[in-house]
Design a protein around this motif. Sequence first.
Motif: not given
Length: 389
Positions: A236-239, A179-183
């Motif tokens: 988009k770095d999920y880790d 959910l933080a990808f769009s920040l």
Amino acid sequence: MENFEFINPTRILFGKNSEEKVGEQVALHSKTILLHYGGGSIKASGLFDRVTASLKKAGVQWVELGGVQPNPRLSLVHEGVKLCKEHKLGLILAVGGGSVIDSAKAIAMGAVIEGDVWDFYLGKGEPVAALPIGTVLTIPAAGSEASTGTVITNEEGWLKRAVNSELIYPRFSILNPELAFSLPKFQVACGVTDIMAHLLERYFTNVQHVELTDRLIEATMKTLISQAPLVLQNPKDYDAWSEIMWAGTVAHNNLLNTGRVGDWASHEIEHEISGIYDIAHGAGLAVVFPAWMKYVWKHDVNRFVQWSVRVWNVEMDVFNPEAVAQAGIERMEAFFQSMGLVTRLSEMDIPADRIDEMAAKCTKSGKRSFGSFVKLGYEDVRKILNLAA
Ligand code: NZQ
Ligand code: ZN
């Protein structure tokens, strides 16, 4: 180490697609709720649709209240209280960042009393009950998803004030790092700085023999320092986001202040800045913290040296500990700048002409002192704000 009691009852649901579980979590508490959110990012990202689908599936009905602004306002809290009373709502679901969650907490306390919830923020009485709260977090920053705190701004007088109460620990918080990808990059930087600030407030303590929590705080700081550049480079770095999101919760869920006494003066000073100028809290902290440190470091040079060496990899120099302490402060400031933040009020176009007013507001015109590592009064706050200018 000091004696302590520790409780953190917030259930954390962490990971990919975890927001799909929101309906079933809400339904454990109530089938009619207030759905509270901010200015529209959750609609643009599609999160709103996913959350409402999950609510429907669980048979939950909701009344909506969007429009929470950063530095959440008391007037919207009053609207939320009215809706909860009118529709007899049983839970407040906050979907958003610290501002939405803090607004939800205020509504939760206000919905169960006759009087004005603002009184609690003025220290007139303490809450004795609150509606349950749940959250879906969209920005790692304030730590409100598992904290006792809520910070609200009253537009009358632009007073930004906090309440802390165990009653407003969220019952559950959903943390999906995706959910933080769009920040926007600016919000990423502000969020990381706020998390760092929550760690710093706890780290600079006068309590001796707190090795375990020192080390835990240092590890969390080092995690931020290593992971923040990764998400700024690749949103988009999920880790990397996973590390930062969990760091944000751990930094402020009270585990890291067990057995020690935090300072919190920089937060109080920052709240005066964001209360008046409506800037992002993290951006204000990037200005206040270096100034506070430059003002207080001589109070405990050894603690600053430990922090510089362990967290910022400054080389130890036993013949010149002062230089080691100062180098840590410089590296922290450079870290904030590397994320695109400025570290002086003047660079934010904030004129220095209201410093006296801010110092007066947070010391009740000099009648009150605050902070724990070093106690600050009116003149101290003026000096710190002048260093920040
Ligand atoms: O309103 P929307 O459209 O959602 O936009 C928000 C807002 O403009 C945006 N945003 C959030 N998630 C997003 C996103 N944009 C795109 N994609 C996403 N995934 O970010 C902006 C800032 O949001 P906000 O909620 O204000 O940020 P934050 O979490 O930093 O919260 C700041 C507030 O928390 C208080 C601060 O004082 C400030 O008012 N604090 C609360 C604390 C607590 N309750 O324990 C402790 C903290 O020290 C802090 O004082
Ligand atoms: Zn903060």
